[in-house]
Design an enzyme around this catalytic site. Structure first.
Site, PDB file in Angstrom:
ATOM      1  N   ASP A  40       0.782  -1.021   0.203  1.00 15.53           N
ATOM      2  CA  ASP A  40      -0.183  -0.106  -0.154  1.00 15.53           C
ATOM      3  C   ASP A  40       1.064   1.259   0.032  1.00 15.53           C
ATOM      4  O   ASP A  40       2.158   1.167   0.002  1.00 15.53           O
ATOM      5  CB  ASP A  40      -0.953   0.008   1.007  1.00 15.53           C
ATOM      6  CG  ASP A  40      -0.439   0.001   2.482  1.00 15.53           C
ATOM      7  OD1 ASP A  40      -1.034  -0.182   3.617  1.00 15.53           O
ATOM      8  OD2 ASP A  40       0.997   0.348   2.524  1.00 15.53           O
ATOM      9  N   SER A  41       0.334   2.311   0.199  1.00 13.20           N
ATOM     10  CA  SER A  41       1.120   3.609   0.101  1.00 13.20           C
ATOM     11  C   SER A  41       2.180   3.864   1.083  1.00 13.20           C
ATOM     12  O   SER A  41       3.352   4.097   0.884  1.00 13.20           O
ATOM     13  CB  SER A  41       0.308   4.696  -0.234  1.00 13.20           C
ATOM     14  OG  SER A  41      -0.471   4.737   1.209  1.00 13.20           O
TER      15      SER A  41
END
Lengths: 312, 135
Positions: free
Chosen positions: B91-92
């Protein structure tokens, strides 16, 4: 036109535990959020176990989205990607916008910076709603925020998530000086880690609300400040404010934030525009836990956890 | 209800599509019944099409190992130059941590504009070579 719920012959069970006690019958459409409300929907992948249900979700998707789901590496990631698509499609369709929308019929695109949007059917006799949405997921919770009339960004993170890097090194590299100071001042490592995660979700939610991508708003060009840039101490939740650090800046500040806990396991941050309609009241958020196509529960609102002395 | 725990063929059985193997296509637009279906644009990655320093195998391996560590991937999982961060479950926050790990490992500084264009391990390795050669 029969609602798609009827066609599938599934029972919709709707339980509302909210103090506001609004109960809707199984098939009546859900009203769109008012301009003063934000709706937050979430699903827990652990609660979705049925293979036939998952295959119904796959059936909702157009081929490119199916390809994307099955390009993920491994069952858990595929399931999570699938649930994200099912959640966003069923959630937007829940509002039964003049019966013109079904989970399968929705068409999405990405804006120039990669932010997903709905492409509404255009016709002379219908004006599409100004519905905005934003998705966020972790492996254990997937959430979708919905607003009318305001862009929205959300981010969710597991409370127990740990960083591989040292928190202060990370904050020094990526956060603002003020945020690094706030984190450095916390001596308890667990409290510091939780504060880090809350800050991360708020910053992510802001950047996602702006819709200009990570590079459009590098994290060290703005500060999330608790205790408010707004001098009025009566105003809750302007307790969280965004402060751009460079001048001139393309970072706008008329945004309001909400920090929540979901399912006792996650921090969530919501960012939407502050258009003054709330008159200084804090963001109204209605949280619903759902299993797409099967059931939904209103979850009692949990106030911002930023200032403990304001919890009701 | 069928339990899915531990079943490796569970999601595979739902897929009647082979995952799209082409990693370089930028957009697909099909006209069906006269209506265009959504044009799904991959995040624009112009760096793929520029002449850039090809990363050495050692660099690619180092990137793979940093990615494995960050994402806690099982030892038997395959990570190659073509592996996409998103498909591996990054994810980010993972992506930023990976970039930070790469900065420390290679002694470089990656600007946000560049970081946003990194989609695969190869992208990261190529960027590293480019930044190293500038130093």
């Amino acid at each position: 036109m029969l609602s798609y719920f009827c066609k599938l012959g599934l029972k919709m069970k709707i339980h509302c535990f909210s103090q506001k006690m609004f109960c809707t019958s199984a098939l009546s459409p859900l009203p769109l959020p008012s301009r003063m409300e934000t709706h937050l929907w979430y699903v827990l992948p652990n609660e979705v176990k049925s293979q036939s249900l998952l295959s119904q979700y796959v059936d909702l998707l157009p081929p490119p989205e199916k390809d994307h789901v099955f390009s993920m590496r491994g069952d858990e990631l595929q399931k999570s990607a699938l649930l994200a698509r099912a959640l966003v499609r069923t959630t937007i369709s829940r509002y039964q916008i003049y019966s013109r929308v079904s989970p399968r019929s929705l068409v999405f695109k990405k804006n120039a910076h990669g932010k997903p949007e709905v492409i509404w059917e255009q016709s002379d006799d219908w004006h599409p709603p100004q519905l905005h949405f934003n998705l966020s997921h972790t492996s254990s919770l997937i959430a979708c925020g919905v607003t009318v009339g305001s862009p929205i960004g959300i981010d969710v993170e597991e409370k127990e998530r740990t960083l591989k890097n040292n928190i202060l090194s990370f904050a020094k590299r990526y956060f603002s000086c003020e945020e690094l100071e706030v984190l450095s001042a916390i001596s308890d490592p667990e409290v510091q880690r939780h504060k880090f995660i809350k800050l991360w979700t708020l910053k992510e939610a802001y950047v996602k609300a702006l819709g200009i991508g990570f590079s459009g708003a590098p994290f060290n060009t703005f500060t999330i400040r608790f205790g408010g840039a707004n001098p009025n101490p009566e105003v809750l939740d302007s307790a969280i404010a965004v402060v751009p650090l460079e001048k001139p800046t393309n970072l706008t500040t008329n945004w309001q934030f909400k920090q929540l806990e979901l399912a006792d396991s996650h921090y969530a941050a919501i960012c939407r525009q502050n258009d003054g309609l709330l008159g200084g009241e804090s963001m109204k958020v209605i949280v619903r836990k759902t299993i797409p196509l099967v059931e939904e529960h209103c979850v009692p609102r949990i106030d911002s956890i930023v200032r403990v002395d304001e919890l009701t | 209800m069928a339990s899915i725990a531990g079943s490796s063929t569970f999601m595979a059985s739902l897929s009647s599509h082979k995952p799209n193997q082409v990693s370089n296509f930028k957009s697909v637009s099909l006209a069906i019944n006269g209506k265009a279906s959504p044009s799904l644009k991959l995040r624009s990655t112009p760096s793929r099409f520029r002449v850039s320093c090809a990363a050495t195998p050692e660099t690619v391996d180092k990137v793979c190992s940093i990615v494995r560590k960050q994402l806690a991937l099982p030892a038997d999982s395959t990570v190659t130059g073509e592996s996409k961060f998103a498909s591996l479950g990054a994810d980010s926050l993972d992506t930023v941590e990976i970039v930070m790990g790469l900065e420390e490992e290679f002694g470089i500084s990656v600007e946000e504009e560049s970081a946003q264009t990194i989609a695969t391990v190869q992208d990261a390795a190529d960027l590293i070579e480019k930044l190293i050669s500038k130093n």
